[in-house]
Scaffold this motif. Structure first.
Motif, mmCIF file in Angstrom:
data_model
loop_
_atom_site.group_PDB
_atom_site.id
_atom_site.type_symbol
_atom_site.label_atom_id
_atom_site.label_comp_id
_atom_site.label_asym_id
_atom_site.label_seq_id
_atom_site.Cartn_x
_atom_site.Cartn_y
_atom_site.Cartn_z
ATOM 1 N N LEU A 122 0.799 -1.230 0.000
ATOM 2 C CA LEU A 122 0.000 0.000 0.000
ATOM 3 C C LEU A 122 0.831 1.278 0.000
ATOM 4 C CD1 LEU A 122 -2.712 -1.153 2.561
ATOM 5 C CD2 LEU A 122 -2.918 -1.040 0.061
ATOM 6 N N LEU A 125 0.049 4.378 -2.162
ATOM 7 C CA LEU A 125 -1.246 5.037 -2.032
ATOM 8 C C LEU A 125 -1.254 6.081 -0.916
ATOM 9 C CD1 LEU A 125 -3.663 1.953 -2.288
ATOM 10 C CD2 LEU A 125 -2.853 3.457 -4.125
ATOM 11 N N GLN A 129 -6.562 7.532 -0.832
ATOM 12 C CA GLN A 129 -6.680 6.418 -1.766
ATOM 13 C C GLN A 129 -6.878 5.090 -1.020
ATOM 14 O OE1 GLN A 129 -2.957 7.221 -3.782
ATOM 15 N NE2 GLN A 129 -4.048 7.725 -5.681
ATOM 16 N N ARG A 130 -6.207 4.936 0.110
ATOM 17 C CA ARG A 130 -6.371 3.717 0.911
ATOM 18 C C ARG A 130 -7.807 3.606 1.418
ATOM 19 N NH1 ARG A 130 -0.876 2.544 4.292
ATOM 20 N NH2 ARG A 130 0.562 3.212 2.676
#
Length: 151
Positions: A122, A125, A129-130
């Protein structure tokens, strides 16, 4: 509405991401030296969700695999001291699988490995966005039939 080509592209992206997630998780497991395969990790995590030790058949059903596959996984985890077979108190012919202290310690390491892998995956991001991705994944998972959610 999306086109079949766009859906096919999304499916391919999801498959590529899934393979990448598995590779990264496997690498993080190997770095911790647990000697646990991804399949054994999944079985150990599944065992941890039971309130009392399950039968092999229960595990096979939950993992959606044939009982023989569970036997092989349990054999490996038992050999390394992470699980043990115990007779059912009400029917000694029935064998249940329980996590040992060493298995619980391994679960803590597994959680750490999964967290590290997630952070790596992740990293590109932003927080926003997460959050969006989390919502989209919830929508997809909530739309799945119940049996498919135990992975």
């Amino acid at each position: 509405m999306t086109t079949p080509d766009a859906d096919g592209l999304l499916a391919e992206q999801l498959l590529r991401l899934t393979r990448r997630v598995h590779r990264i998780q496997k690498r993080h497991l190997e770095q911790r030296g647990l000697g646990i395969t991804p399949a054994q990790s999944r079985l150990l995590r599944t065992l941890a969700h039971y309130g009392s030790p399950p039968r092999m058949a229960d595990l096979a059903e939950r993992l959606e695999v044939v009982p023989r596959a569970v036997t092989t996984l349990v054999d490996g985890l038992e050999a390394s001291g992470k699980v043990r077979r115990v007779p059912d108190p009400s029917n000694r012919r029935v064998i249940r699988i329980e996590v040992t202290d060493e298995g619980r310690a391994a679960l803590q390491e597994l959680r750490g490995a999964r967290r590290s892998a997630a952070e790596e995956i992740l990293a590109p991001l932003s927080d926003e966005q997460r959050e969006v991705l989390g919502g989209l994944l919830d929508t997809l998972v909530d739309g799945m039939p119940r049996l498919e959610r135990h992975c």
